[in-house]
Motif scaffolding. Sequence first.
Motif, PDB file in Angstrom:
ATOM      1  N   ASN A  15       0.807  -1.223   0.000  1.00 39.51           N
ATOM      2  CA  ASN A  15       0.000   0.000   0.000  1.00 39.51           C
ATOM      3  C   ASN A  15       0.839   1.272   0.000  1.00 39.51           C
ATOM      4  N   ARG A  16       2.048   1.205   0.515  1.00 39.84           N
ATOM      5  CA  ARG A  16       2.887   2.395   0.633  1.00 39.84           C
ATOM      6  C   ARG A  16       4.246   2.153  -0.016  1.00 39.84           C
ATOM      7  N   ILE A  17       4.767   3.195  -0.640  1.00 37.48           N
ATOM      8  CA  ILE A  17       6.091   3.142  -1.260  1.00 37.48           C
ATOM      9  C   ILE A  17       6.883   4.351  -0.796  1.00 37.48           C
ATOM     10  N   GLY A  18       8.129   4.119  -0.421  1.00 32.53           N
ATOM     11  CA  GLY A  18       8.992   5.204   0.021  1.00 32.53           C
ATOM     12  C   GLY A  18      10.333   5.159  -0.687  1.00 32.53           C
ATOM     13  N   ILE A  19      11.013   6.281  -0.703  1.00 34.47           N
ATOM     14  CA  ILE A  19      12.359   6.349  -1.242  1.00 34.47           C
ATOM     15  C   ILE A  19      13.255   7.044  -0.225  1.00 34.47           C
ATOM     16  N   GLY A  20      14.543   6.787  -0.305  1.00 31.96           N
ATOM     17  CA  GLY A  20      15.471   7.401   0.640  1.00 31.96           C
ATOM     18  C   GLY A  20      16.805   7.720  -0.010  1.00 31.96           C
ATOM     19  N   VAL A  21      17.416   8.782   0.469  1.00 33.34           N
ATOM     20  CA  VAL A  21      18.759   9.159   0.053  1.00 33.34           C
ATOM     21  C   VAL A  21      19.590   9.316   1.315  1.00 33.34           C
ATOM     22  N   GLY A  22      20.746   8.652   1.363  1.00 34.11           N
ATOM     23  CA  GLY A  22      21.536   8.681   2.587  1.00 34.11           C
ATOM     24  C   GLY A  22      23.024   8.738   2.320  1.00 34.11           C
ATOM     25  N   GLY A  40      23.942   6.526  -0.788  1.00 36.64           N
ATOM     26  CA  GLY A  40      22.974   5.485  -1.096  1.00 36.64           C
ATOM     27  C   GLY A  40      21.617   6.024  -1.488  1.00 36.64           C
ATOM     28  N   ILE A  41      20.917   5.271  -2.328  1.00 39.20           N
ATOM     29  CA  ILE A  41      19.538   5.558  -2.681  1.00 39.20           C
ATOM     30  C   ILE A  41      18.789   4.239  -2.704  1.00 39.20           C
ATOM     31  N   ASP A  42      17.564   4.227  -2.203  1.00 41.33           N
ATOM     32  CA  ASP A  42      16.817   2.982  -2.162  1.00 41.33           C
ATOM     33  C   ASP A  42      15.330   3.243  -2.325  1.00 41.33           C
ATOM     34  N   ALA A  43      14.613   2.186  -2.641  1.00 37.01           N
ATOM     35  CA  ALA A  43      13.153   2.207  -2.698  1.00 37.01           C
ATOM     36  C   ALA A  43      12.640   1.144  -1.740  1.00 37.01           C
ATOM     37  N   ALA A  44      11.547   1.456  -1.053  1.00 36.84           N
ATOM     38  CA  ALA A  44      11.019   0.542  -0.036  1.00 36.84           C
ATOM     39  C   ALA A  44       9.515   0.404  -0.172  1.00 36.84           C
ATOM     40  N   THR A  45       9.000  -0.721   0.260  1.00 42.49           N
ATOM     41  CA  THR A  45       7.563  -0.924   0.333  1.00 42.49           C
ATOM     42  C   THR A  45       7.246  -1.692   1.601  1.00 42.49           C
ATOM     43  N   CYS A  46       6.019  -1.576   2.056  1.00 42.26           N
ATOM     44  CA  CYS A  46       5.633  -2.237   3.304  1.00 42.26           C
ATOM     45  C   CYS A  46       5.094  -3.636   3.010  1.00 42.26           C
ATOM     46  N   LEU A  47       5.363  -4.544   3.931  1.00 47.26           N
ATOM     47  CA  LEU A  47       4.777  -5.878   3.894  1.00 47.26           C
ATOM     48  C   LEU A  47       3.629  -5.974   4.894  1.00 47.26           C
TER      49      LEU A  47
END
Length: 250
Positions: free
Chosen positions: A31-38, A45-52
Amino acid sequence: MRKLLLSLAVALASLTGAQAQEEGEFYALGNRIGIGVGVGTEGIGIDAATCLTKYCSVRLGVNIMPDINFTTDVDVAGVDRFGSDFEGTMEAKASLKRTTVDLKFDCYPFPDASSFFVTAGFSFGGSKIIKITGHSDEFAQMAQQGADIGIDIDEYRIPINENGDAEGGVKVNGFRPYLGLGFGRLIPKGRVGCRFELGVQFHGKPEVYAEGVDDLQAILEEEAGDDISELMDKLTIYPVLKFSIRGRIL
């Protein structure tokens, strides 16, 4: 009055149930998608995340270590064309540049009360953690005349070829399990959030390599490289410290 109280109780129960359902659905599967820069010890780093579930999220990321270079004098040893022991030094450049990919699962034990998380997963790629290159016209001439010399690192010798070039470094396992913990949600409840992470990669014992050489020449002298060898035997983990800015796009 009793009917009014009963109606209010039913309405309150319905409202509470609806809110609970909304909270449960917020972090439902996909239901949700997030991105991050660190930034941290893995590089940028850069990543994409989703919830389980609201207790667990998954992320796929790429980390790029910038081309950080430094120059230093390294030990050169071997035998000259007459078969006599030779020792010297040459200037070499070391680079930390590499790219890694990681897949990690974050678990939030107390999702309603805290953003504390524990994470597990793995990183792969970027096995060459230090790359060393050197050149010497003097040693090129010696190699052309039949000398067998090279740069001593740990228990091995990176050979210097007839062009006076030496190229190698230190590498670790290409597949590295990971454990960590920290604070901050991969997918913020608002649109933007921040996150702090501390962990370790288990990369195994570092090994010396040389470009174009399958089997490096072992250093025969017992005392050569002992201090470095003992240090490298202990460096079986890589510390990860990372701060990132998170954004929710869905």
